[in-house]
Design an enzyme around this catalytic site. Structure first.
Site, PDB file in Angstrom:
ATOM      1  CB  CYS A   1     -38.264  -6.085   4.039  1.00 29.53           C
ATOM      2  SG  CYS A   1     -37.594  -6.676   5.608  1.00 29.53           S
TER       3      CYS A   1
ATOM      4  CG  ASN B   1      -5.403   9.678  -3.325  1.00 30.60           C
ATOM      5  OD1 ASN B   1      -5.235   9.120  -4.405  1.00 30.60           O
ATOM      6  ND2 ASN B   1      -6.357   9.309  -2.486  1.00 30.60           N
TER       7      ASN B   1
ATOM      8  CB  ILE C   1      -0.875  -7.993  -2.158  1.00 30.23           C
ATOM      9  CG1 ILE C   1       0.155  -8.561  -1.173  1.00 30.23           C
ATOM     10  CG2 ILE C   1      -2.284  -8.395  -1.742  1.00 30.23           C
ATOM     11  CD1 ILE C   1       1.570  -8.196  -1.474  1.00 30.23           C
TER      12      ILE C   1
ATOM     13  NE  ARG D   1      -7.831  -5.319   6.474  1.00 31.16           N
ATOM     14  CZ  ARG D   1      -8.784  -4.901   7.303  1.00 31.16           C
ATOM     15  NH1 ARG D   1      -8.462  -4.254   8.393  1.00 31.16           N
ATOM     16  NH2 ARG D   1     -10.052  -5.139   7.041  1.00 31.16           N
TER      17      ARG D   1
ATOM     18  N   GLY E   1      -1.935   6.766   2.392  1.00 31.66           N
ATOM     19  CA  GLY E   1      -1.634   7.721   3.448  1.00 31.66           C
ATOM     20  C   GLY E   1      -0.488   7.274   4.335  1.00 31.66           C
TER      21      GLY E   1
ATOM     22  N   GLY F   1       0.823  -1.205   0.000  1.00 23.99           N
ATOM     23  CA  GLY F   1       0.000   0.000   0.000  1.00 23.99           C
ATOM     24  C   GLY F   1       0.854   1.249   0.000  1.00 23.99           C
ATOM     25  CB  ALA F   2       2.088   3.472  -2.403  1.00 25.95           C
TER      26      ALA F   2
ATOM     27  CE  LYS G   1      -3.514   6.276  -4.107  1.00 27.08           C
ATOM     28  NZ  LYS G   1      -4.304   5.977  -2.895  1.00 27.08           N
TER      29      LYS G   1
END
Length: 622
Positions: free
Chosen positions: A160, A52, A92, A109, A23, A20-21, A68
């Protein structure tokens, strides 16, 4: 220790994978190269969006639309040109070699957890939720794995409720997202938006009451088979769509009179009546100029106009894509977000709820907890500190660390906790993982077992499932086409009954799970299966005095919970009310209330608090 004496281990020779690139990933990548890590691999399937740029500081406006991972690599190399950084614009799920994981991505994850367990590689799991954050270390055989504690499933609502009796804004927002797909995207039978005549609470006679529904041919026939086909037949006429959805369907709901004996009945809207009463109102452009567009709450006619404009824009997008094209809802796509905002607010008004701003709708529709740049920075720094402990051979000194919004009673923002040992009942890291699944073998198809149970619920990627019947009957194969003929058959067709055992293997994850089948004739409505013994919406019972012992670190007896958490919740945060970026945070108590977070005062105040207290606390953690 060598680390606490200010002599960090040599890190240039170690390989690291950053998942992950975003925050946290951007801050982490910068920290790693400045700490001396030379061999880094970073993977992210996402591209850079303009939203971002307020917190992912390796990106600039010129990078919008680019990978990213690739841009993060290029920007990080400016800090240390001699670093060897490999970027993957990819999933990944594909193989990458590494020495240990820094993980800050919510997607996959569970898969990352299992790959690290299989390879016996340390994983540093992290995440943030607004001002709250968490870092923890996962090591096979020493600590809890990511899946040792059940995670609360994303909250779902009965069909419903969504279609007939919404009582909260989130119900209307979910309905509006369903409507987008029914009109412009991929139709899903489970996302129907028309009145639900099978609602058990209604208990009415359709033949007797259908005549009271006054839907006209002029405004559309509510008895159509497909919402999209009917919309196409009208040329996506926004007025006809409006009257069908917000007048005709509501009048049809009113005929289901038993629904409204103990509820306030909805009020239908009529486009032409609203239009006639709307002149001489405040000029729309002036209103937009007075306040930020995303923060304002329009009046009913304002949302009618927004609905009309968004339908016309989305219709044009469909026409540009050609015959049979479909649109995909994206919270960052303005026309799609405008449509959901308008449709949700009109439905809220019909059912006597307070309407919401575009910001609030976007937060709930996208399951967003606003990100704070300073939180990401603090967590990224803590990740590196835990990584240095691992490389120093000091795994026993690693901690789970919580970052709180406000100092606790001991005036601490950072609260470290001793890592929990593996759970003996974990269906992932136990020596012989085993679960019991309650289902109806006469109604559950093999495809449901494969997609919803083995893959979705238990997180396998390429499962092979065989029946422990003495014959080794292969029920599901990871080889394409090998067992497709089984998909639409029921489990009972293969002799599976109460007490049968299935062995599920995932070669990619080096993972085997034994599934015990518990046959039941009836489950709750809309429930296809249950995992026995789980109660994901309930917090585990409070720990005994051992928990008190575990939470004492460096001579300080600090509560390991965020400062706003309630008494009795488990300190590890696994049973959180909010999940963002791989972290489970306990203290977000208002499930459906997401408040704007990036005000200058709040950020500045937090920054001052961090300056005054974090330096001392970080030295204690090290």
């Amino acid at each position: 220790t060598s680390l606490s004496k200010g002599q960090p281990p040599a890190v240039s020779g170690w390989g690291v994978l950053v998942v992950g690139a975003g925050g946290i990933g951007c801050e982490l990548l910068k920290n790693l190269v400045l700490t001396g890590f030379k061999n880094i691999e970073v993977i992210d399937l996402d591209t850079i969006d303009v939203s971002n740029l307020n917190r992912q500081f390796l990106f600039q406006k010129k990078h919008v639309g680019k990978s990213k991972a690739q841009v993060a690599k290029e920007s990080a190399l400016q800090f240390c040109p001699s670093a060897n950084i490999t970027a993957y614009h990819d999933s990944i799920m594909k193989h990458v070699s590494f020495s240990f994981f820094f993980h800050s991505l919510v997607t996959a994850r569970n898969h990352v957890n299992r790959m690290c367990l299989a390879a016996d590689i340390p994983l540093i799991e992290s995440g943030t939720a607004g001002y709250l954050g968490q870092v923890t270390v996962i090591k096979k055989g020493m600590t809890e794995c990511y899946e040792c504690q059940p995670k609360p499933a994303q909250k779902t609502f009965p069909g419903c409720t969504i279609r007939n009796t919404p009582s909260e804004p989130i119900h209307c927002i979910v309905w509006a997202k369903y409507l987008f797909n029914q009109l412009f995207g991929e139709e899903d039978a489970d996302q129907e938006v028309s009145p639900d005549t099978a609602d058990p609470e209604a208990a009415w006679n359709p033949e007797e009451t259908a005549a009271r529904a006054t839907a006209s041919d002029k405004d559309g026939d509510i008895k159509r088979v497909s919402t999209k086909e009917w919309a196409r037949s009208t040329g996506y006429d926004s007025v006809k769509l409006f009257n069908k959805l917000f007048k005709d369907d509501i009048m049809y709901l009113l005929t289901m009179d038993k629904l409204w004996k103990k509820r306030k009945a909805p009020t239908p809207l009529d486009w032409h009546q609203l239009e006639n009463s709307a002149h001489d109102t405040c000029n729309k452009e002036q209103l937009f100029a007075q306040r930020l567009k995303d923060q304002q709450v329009l009046d009913v006619w304002g949302y009618c106009q927004l609905f009309q404009h968004s339908v016309e824009t989305l219709r044009s997008q469909l026409q540009e894509k050609g015959e049979g094209a479909e649109l995909v809802w994206d919270k960052d796509d303005p026309p799609a977000m405008d449509f959901v905002t308008a449709a949700a607010n009109l439905r809220m008004h019909i059912f006597s709820m307070n309407m919401k701003s575009r910001f609030d709708v976007k937060s709930m529709a996208g399951n967003i907890i606003p990100a704070i740049a300073t939180t990401n920075a603090v967590i990224a720094g803590l990740i590196v500190l835990e990584g240095l402990k691992i490389l120093s051979g000091e795994l026993e000194s690693c901690r789970t660390i919580f970052l709180n919004k406000c100092p606790n009673l001991r005036k601490k923002l950072l609260v470290p906790c001793v890592l929990d040992p593996p759970s003996a009942n974990c269906y992932v890291c136990a020596s012989k993982p085993e679960v019991t699944v309650k289902l109806n073998v006469h109604k559950t198809m093999v495809l449901t077992l494969q997609d919803k149970i083995v893959k979705e619920r238990f997180g396998m990627v390429a499962p092979d499932v065989q029946i422990e019947d003495g014959k080794g009957t292969i029920l599901i194969s990871s080889e394409e086409g090998e067992t497709e003929g089984n998909n639409n058959k029921f489990l009972s067709d293969f002799g599976i009954r109460n007490g049968s055992r299935l062995q599920a293997d995932d070669f990619l994850q080096d993972y085997t799970l034994l599934i015990n089948v518990l046959h039941v004739e009836d489950l709750e409505r809309d429930v296809e299966f249950e995992v026995v013994g789980e109660a994901p919406d309930k917090a585990p019972p409070p720990q005994t005095n051992q928990e008190e012992v575990n939470s004492i670190t460096n001579g300080n007896k600090d509560s390991a919970q965020p400062s706003t958490s309630s008494k009795g919740q488990h300190r590890s945060g696994h049973d959180a009310n909010a999940m963002t970026g791989g972290v489970n945070i306990q203290s977000c108590k208002n499930d459906n209330k997401v408040t704007p977070s990036g005000t200058a005062v709040d950020v500045f105040s937090t920054f001052i608090l961090l300056q005054k207290s974090l330096q001392i606390q970080i030295s204690e953690i090290c």
